[in-house]
Design an enzyme around this catalytic site. Sequence first.
Site, PDB file in Angstrom:
ATOM      1  N   SER A  12      51.209 -62.758  18.151  1.00  0.00           N
ATOM      2  CA  SER A  12      50.350 -63.884  18.501  1.00  0.00           C
ATOM      3  C   SER A  12      50.007 -63.742  19.984  1.00  0.00           C
ATOM      4  CB  SER A  12      51.082 -65.191  18.167  1.00  0.00           C
ATOM      5  OG  SER A  12      50.223 -66.280  18.274  1.00  0.00           O
ATOM      6  N   HIS A  39      47.368 -63.471  15.107  1.00  0.00           N
ATOM      7  CA  HIS A  39      46.711 -64.790  15.130  1.00  0.00           C
ATOM      8  C   HIS A  39      45.481 -64.718  16.019  1.00  0.00           C
ATOM      9  CE1 HIS A  39      50.917 -66.720  14.461  1.00  0.00           C
ATOM     10  NE2 HIS A  39      50.401 -66.247  13.353  1.00  0.00           N
ATOM     11  N   ASP A 132      56.121 -68.164  13.801  1.00  0.00           N
ATOM     12  CA  ASP A 132      55.609 -67.453  12.632  1.00  0.00           C
ATOM     13  C   ASP A 132      56.170 -66.030  12.637  1.00  0.00           C
ATOM     14  OD1 ASP A 132      54.145 -66.980  10.343  1.00  0.00           O
ATOM     15  OD2 ASP A 132      52.346 -66.388  11.429  1.00  0.00           O
TER      16      ASP A 132
END
Lengths: 187, 273
Positions: A12, A39, A132
């Site tokens: 991310s 992401h 995540d």
Amino acid sequence: MTKCKAFIIGGSAGSLEVLLKVLPNVRTDIPFPIIIVIHRKHGVDSLLPALLSTRTELKVKEVDEKEEIMAGTVYIAPSDYHLLIEQNETFSLDYSEKINYSRPAIDATFQTAAEAYKTKLACLLLSGSNSDGVNGLKYVKSWGGTTLIQDPDSAQVAYMPAQAQLNVAIDQVLTIEDMAAFINLLS
Amino acid sequence: MDLSVITDEHVEILLSDLLEQYGYDFTGYSRASIKRRISRIYTLDRALSFAEFRYRILNDQAYFKRFVEQITVNVTEMFRDPSFFRKLREEVLPKLGTYPLIRIWLAGCSTGEEAYSISIILKELNLLHKSLIYATDLNPTVLEKAAQSIFAMSQMQQYSENYILSGGTKEFSSYYTASYSLAKFDDELKRKIVFSTHNLVSDHSFNEFQLILCRNVLIYFNRDLQHNVLDLFDSSLDELGYLALGSKETVEFSRISNRYKRLPGEKIWRKVG
């Protein structure tokens, strides 16, 4: 690890520049695919495949749904879909609820890949500001796959790999400099 | 999500139960996604064991309904992918506006957000009075919700942004009445929408259309089922009609591909052959 059938990288915030540093040093005859789940904002049509292909001779492409997963290719998860791995080693896409506020969610790819590739899977979690990927890594571990994280000290945002380190048995902590060498040694 | 509660074998057992007991055929669905959905509801509903879970689906009609609703994905939004709706507004619908009656099939409409989006565009193009939108889904529960035309107020800012990006110029809030956390859309918008159940796997063509939209449904089907559904759309689409799919879906590589020409930039094809 016996034989690698897939290497998956999740990341991310702060992970793109890691990829830009690592990819040029990955050898171009790797006998497995590299699958990247990052992401990013939906909307702007993805420049990521174009950007990454400037850094490697490997074929880089955004995943098409139902596509057969081929060795020696770098696949990028499309924005705003979860990327799932089927048992028959094809991709499928899924537009269900966001997971950890994310779509694609790293967890979804890690988890489905864990079942498809079992011990022949390695998953690397990079820099990021949410958790995540942590559950996904746990799952990878439980199916016998290899769990890797970016050294939190070297991560622009340490939270994601640090959470993984707290919650999952990690096989190896890699600095940015070590990553390509690690990938190149897998066969 | 704990995926280990449901095994691949469990999935196959449940899918064959659904087919034999209820006539719902999910066997052509991609397994990774449906397995996640089943694990999700298993965990959410705190099933005690697989046997208990299975028994409940087979014997409790209300629970079966919930199960089907939960294993299908019902995530949608208004004017999702604004550039797609801009293309409908600026190119596709004006062309269809020359017809005396415009029949539109929205397959897999879920809770109706896209049906109302299309209705808004038709109204602004002055075409709503001569249009009919058939909005179908296999799932009766989501259709009931769709027919209420009530959505969460918290979504309206996003929808309004999408609407403007898609070429809308009105005040988006003029289409609904806000009441606390809910937004109720004008009844006029649904006057031309027919909500009805239709299962793409097992039901046949039921009309001829000038525009068929089916976005982010085919991604859940395996290749064979995708091809069958595309055949169904082909047999339901008028000559020179339009077929619109989701941003990662395609008619390429299917049996119907040689009769379809893609509009540049969007996942919209025109039937030309």
